[in-house]
Scaffold this active site. Structure first.
Site, short mmCIF file in Angstrom:
data_model
loop_
_atom_site.label_atom_id
_atom_site.label_comp_id
_atom_site.label_asym_id
_atom_site.label_seq_id
_atom_site.Cartn_x
_atom_site.Cartn_y
_atom_site.Cartn_z
N SER A 147 0.84 -1.20 0.00
CA SER A 147 0.00 0.00 0.00
C SER A 147 0.87 1.24 0.00
O SER A 147 2.07 1.18 0.24
CB SER A 147 -0.89 0.00 1.24
OG SER A 147 -0.09 0.27 2.38
N LYS A 148 0.22 2.37 -0.24
CA LYS A 148 0.93 3.64 -0.24
C LYS A 148 1.52 3.89 1.15
O LYS A 148 2.59 4.46 1.28
CB LYS A 148 -0.05 4.74 -0.62
CG LYS A 148 0.55 6.12 -0.56
CD LYS A 148 -0.29 7.13 -1.28
CE LYS A 148 -0.24 8.50 -0.64
NZ LYS A 148 1.07 8.93 -0.16
N ARG A 149 0.82 3.41 2.15
CA ARG A 149 1.29 3.61 3.52
C ARG A 149 2.65 2.93 3.77
O ARG A 149 3.50 3.47 4.47
CB ARG A 149 0.26 3.13 4.53
CG ARG A 149 0.13 4.12 5.61
CD ARG A 149 -1.11 4.31 6.42
NE ARG A 149 -2.23 3.46 6.19
CZ ARG A 149 -2.57 2.47 7.01
NH1 ARG A 149 -1.81 2.17 8.04
NH2 ARG A 149 -3.65 1.78 6.77
#
Ligand code: GLU
Length: 519
Positions: free
Chosen positions: A262-264
């Protein structure tokens, strides 16, 4: 069948920046198309107007331009199967929705969101399908006149796919093998909505793949659950014989732990998950991109190609041409690929160092300008040559100091600022200075200065000859103290190289300043 021309497509929805997983999907399509002398289509799937994001389409196109992935036809490329933007194909979809309605494969449903919600509360695990559709408000339960009247008065409706229960559906996937499911588990998917006069993803996707004569659908694993429905749609239209072959690519997984990348993860560990920097038009949030972080496009391509595929040997550095030659869907893995971003940094290092020194100059020059320094391309290439093999210290996401070989042009700055900026202070606080600046050092440096001053020719060779002769005769080892004078600490290239680069005047000035400061 085997004679069929290879035609593949990359079909993003313009809902934001292109995720790095999407880049890999496009890359595999590109490799496959090129290997087979086929066509790669760029189609924009923008039928979900709620999720449309301004600028996303341009962003995606710019990303591929940067990466060197070329399309043969599609949005902005043209071609004879257009238009390639789904929002411009309304009339085509309307026609095919009507085909399904006419042959009884689909029906019109008027249920409002409130009515659907009420049903969900009434029936546990409610699904709109063969067991429930006759309890609903649709063209199967209402008289034809009423249906026509409702439509005539402008009542909103959807068209649903009438799925026959109890049919076995076989998806023959080139990566996953045979996937079988029973149609009874599927619901009567919405294919079209009168409210925006647009089809949903499923219908538009199938109609377009058929009309555009797509031979292979190579896409992310997240679309595998849609595949049985798509097979049924091909059957409903009578298009089974030209149905594309499916290949669902493995997921990209988090570098550490479990689950989808994910972007996280990127924000946490400090790597981009987008090809280019993205400025969100609504929130104003900026997400980092591989291009702006200083990655070379070929390094990103090579890195991504090996996430979920391998050439069958341990060759890691593969050019685009080699990737095209060796790519093979049957060697794609079924299981997810861990996104080893450190490996991506390693690839960048390899590709950077394989470049000519001159190729570093434009980015290096930009870096220097940002520091307020102007230099010449020749000087800059010289610094690159001296410093590109060095090791740089960096701070990782957890705040630990680590070392790695130069992997980005920007890694050069902390290694080479002394080429352009003289040491501002000399201090015995510095461990290297303390260790190498003894009582006799100032006198030795004075001698060194006078030898260098006497040189007509300040080239590396000429300096070396003069200094070596003095070293042999006097037994003085001037190297580390000389480094202190020119750099201020224990960094930098060979002293002759550095002095030659700085020139006589600057070299002598720095030596004299150090003698003055350190005594
Ligand atoms: N529009 C879908 C996406 O955004 C395409 C899926 C497919 O390739 O069928 O990825």
């Amino acid at each position: 069948m085997s004679e069929r021309r290879v035609r593949v497509r990359f079909a993003p929805s313009p809902t934001g920046p292109l995720h790095i997983g999407g880049v890999r999907t496009a890359l595999y399509n590109y490799l496959f198309a090129r290997q087979h002398g086929g066509d790669l289509i760029f189609r924009i799937e923008d039928t979900d107007s709620n999720r449309f994001v301004e600028g996303a389409e341009d962003y995606i196109l710019e990303s591929f331009k940067w990466l060197g992935i070329q399309f043969d036809e599609g949005v902005s490329f043209g071609g004879k199967y257009g238009p390639y933007r789904q929002s411009e194909r309304r009339d085509i979809y309307k026609k095919y929705v009507q085909v399904l309605l006419d042959n009884g494969k689909a029906y019109i449903a008027f249920d409002t969101p409130e009515e659907l919600e009420a049903k969900r509360n009434e029936i546990a695990n409610f699904q709109y399908d063969a067991t429930t559709r006759l309890q609903m408000r649709n063209s199967l339960t209402l008289p034809k006149e009423e249906v026509d009247a409702l439509i005539a008065t402008g009542k909103q409706y959807v068209v649903r796919f009438k799925i026959q229960p109890g049919e076995e559906i076989l998806v023959n996937d080139l990566i996953r093998g045979e996937v079988r499911i029973n149609s009874s588990i599927l619901d009567d998917k919405v294919l079209y909505k009168s409210v925006d006069q647009l089809p949903t993803y499923h219908l538009a996707n199938i109609v377009d793949d058929h009309l555009m004569e797509v031979s292979h659908v190579i896409r992310g694993e997240e679309w595998l659950p849609s595949a049985p429905l798509h097979v049924l749609l091909y059957r409903a239209f009578g298009w089974e014989s030209t149905m594309p072959q499916f290949a669902h690519l493995p997921l990209l997984l988090k570098p550490v732990g479990n689950g989808k990348l994910s972007k996280r993860d990127g924000d946490k560990l400090g790597f981009p998950v987008f090809p280019l920097e993205w400025h969100d038009p609504k929130s104003g949030e900026v997400s980092s991109g591989y291009r702006e972080k200083g990655y070379l496009p070929q390094a990103v391509i090579n890195f991504l190609a090996l996430l979920g595929w391998n050439p069958g040997n341990d060759q890691e550095i593969l050019s685009m041409d080699e990737l095209i030659r060796y790519f093979d869907l049957s060697r794609c893995s079924k299981s997810g690929a861990k996104f080893d971003y450190q490996k991506g940094i390693w690839f960048n290092h390899e590709y950077l160092l394989a470049q000519d020194d001159k190729a570093w100059v434009p980015s290096f020059d930009a870096l220097l300008r940002a520091q307020g320094i102007t230099s010449t391309p020749e000087k800059e290439a010289q610094v690159v040559a001296m410093m590109k093999q060095k090791v740089v210290e960096y701070t990782d996401a957890e705040g630990n100091k680590k070392k790695r070989p130069v992997s980005f042009v920007s890694d050069l700055w902390p290694l080479c600022n002394f080429f352009f900026i003289a040491p501002q202070t000399y201090s015995l606080e510095d461990k290297f200075v303390r260790k190498n600046w003894k009582e006799t050092t100032a006198a030795e440096m004075k001698q060194l200065a006078s030898i260098l001053e006497g040189l007509e020719d300040f080239s590396i060779e000429s300096q070396r000859a003069a200094v070596d002769a003095w070293v042999a005769e006097s037994g003085v080892k001037p190297w580390n103290a000389w480094r202190v004078c020119l750099v201020g600490t224990g960094q930098g290239p060979d002293m002759h190289e550095l002095s030659a680069f700085l020139g006589k005047e600057e070299t002598l000035a720095r030596i004299n300043r150090a003698i003055h400061a350190l005594g």
